[in-house]
Motif scaffolding. Structure first.
Motif, PDB file in Angstrom:
ATOM      1  N   HIS A  29      -3.975   4.610   1.623  1.00  0.00           N
ATOM      2  CA  HIS A  29      -4.252   3.752   0.252  1.00  0.00           C
ATOM      3  C   HIS A  29      -2.897   3.599  -0.410  1.00  0.00           C
ATOM      4  CE1 HIS A  29      -3.176   7.074  -2.260  1.00  0.00           C
ATOM      5  NE2 HIS A  29      -3.040   8.052  -1.168  1.00  0.00           N
ATOM      6  N   LYS A  30      -2.400   1.936  -0.953  1.00  0.00           N
ATOM      7  CA  LYS A  30      -1.112   1.732  -1.694  1.00  0.00           C
ATOM      8  C   LYS A  30      -1.280   2.835  -2.720  1.00  0.00           C
ATOM      9  CE  LYS A  30      -1.446  -2.510  -0.151  1.00  0.00           C
ATOM     10  NZ  LYS A  30      -1.218  -3.836  -0.471  1.00  0.00           N
ATOM     11  N   GLU A  31       0.122   3.861  -2.459  1.00  0.00           N
ATOM     12  CA  GLU A  31       0.513   4.535  -3.800  1.00  0.00           C
ATOM     13  C   GLU A  31       1.116   4.415  -4.190  1.00  0.00           C
ATOM     14  OE1 GLU A  31      -0.122   9.890  -2.609  1.00  0.00           O
ATOM     15  OE2 GLU A  31       2.044   9.096  -1.994  1.00  0.00           O
ATOM     16  N   ARG A  73       3.349   0.300   0.440  1.00  0.00           N
ATOM     17  CA  ARG A  73       2.925   0.970   1.351  1.00  0.00           C
ATOM     18  C   ARG A  73       2.154   1.206   1.595  1.00  0.00           C
ATOM     19  NH1 ARG A  73       9.140   3.617   3.401  1.00  0.00           N
ATOM     20  NH2 ARG A  73       8.614   4.717   1.611  1.00  0.00           N
ATOM     21  N   TRP A  74       1.390   0.932   2.541  1.00  0.00           N
ATOM     22  CA  TRP A  74       0.039   2.497   3.208  1.00  0.00           C
ATOM     23  C   TRP A  74       0.640   3.496   3.474  1.00  0.00           C
ATOM     24  CZ3 TRP A  74      -5.053   1.333   1.972  1.00  0.00           C
ATOM     25  CH2 TRP A  74      -4.689  -0.638   1.572  1.00  0.00           C
ATOM     26  N   VAL A  75      -0.047   4.090   3.273  1.00  0.00           N
ATOM     27  CA  VAL A  75       0.338   6.181   3.542  1.00  0.00           C
ATOM     28  C   VAL A  75      -1.368   6.676   3.285  1.00  0.00           C
ATOM     29  CG1 VAL A  75       2.207   6.410   2.173  1.00  0.00           C
ATOM     30  CG2 VAL A  75       0.201   6.881   1.164  1.00  0.00           C
ATOM     31  N   GLN A  76      -1.169   7.788   4.134  1.00  0.00           N
ATOM     32  CA  GLN A  76      -2.528   8.239   5.177  1.00  0.00           C
ATOM     33  C   GLN A  76      -3.134   9.241   3.299  1.00  0.00           C
ATOM     34  OE1 GLN A  76      -2.533  11.220   8.001  1.00  0.00           O
ATOM     35  NE2 GLN A  76      -3.417  12.385   7.227  1.00  0.00           N
TER      36      GLN A  76
END
Length: 121
Positions: A86-88, A93-96
């Motif tokens: 998801h974009k936190e 940026r996409w992160v787990q």
């Protein structure tokens, strides 16, 4: 997770995953072909597990080209069963995703069968 307004912070059943198609470069900067143009399914003896060929192009302004990459349906299913991203943060940026995942897992049945039906129509 979610989207705008009413879907923000809500789980949806729409899932996507990245099919990596790249050429390793000696300097360590891979050339990524990241725009899927078309697919071709090569049936196997196990009709639920065809070989998937993807035709990709690159969005690079420096290098223009196309590539064909091959995937097994088993690997594609494994990618969908992997970790959520998801974009936190503000930088998008996409992160787990580390939070609690609801049960049944979103998209577990519908995505695999929808993908399978899409490939065979």
């Amino acid at each position: 997770m979610g989207g705008q307004r009413s879907l923000i912070n809500k789980w949806t059943t729409f899932l996507k995953t990245r099919l990596v198609c790249s050429i390793p470069c000696p300097e360590g900067a891979d050339t990524h072909f990241d725009e899927l143009q078309d697919i071709f399914l090569l049936p196997t003896r196990d009709e639920r597990n065809p070989v998937v060929y993807g035709v990709f192009t690159t969005t690079s302004s420096i290098f223009k080209g196309s590539a064909v990459c091959m995937y097994s349906m088993v690997d594609i299913r494994a990618a969908f069963n992997g970790h959520y991203a998801h974009k936190e943060s503000v930088d998008h940026r996409w992160v787990q995703y580390e939070g609690r995942i609801p049960y049944p897992r979103p998209g577990t049945v519908s995505v695999l069968f929808s993908m399978f039906d899409l490939f065979y129509k």
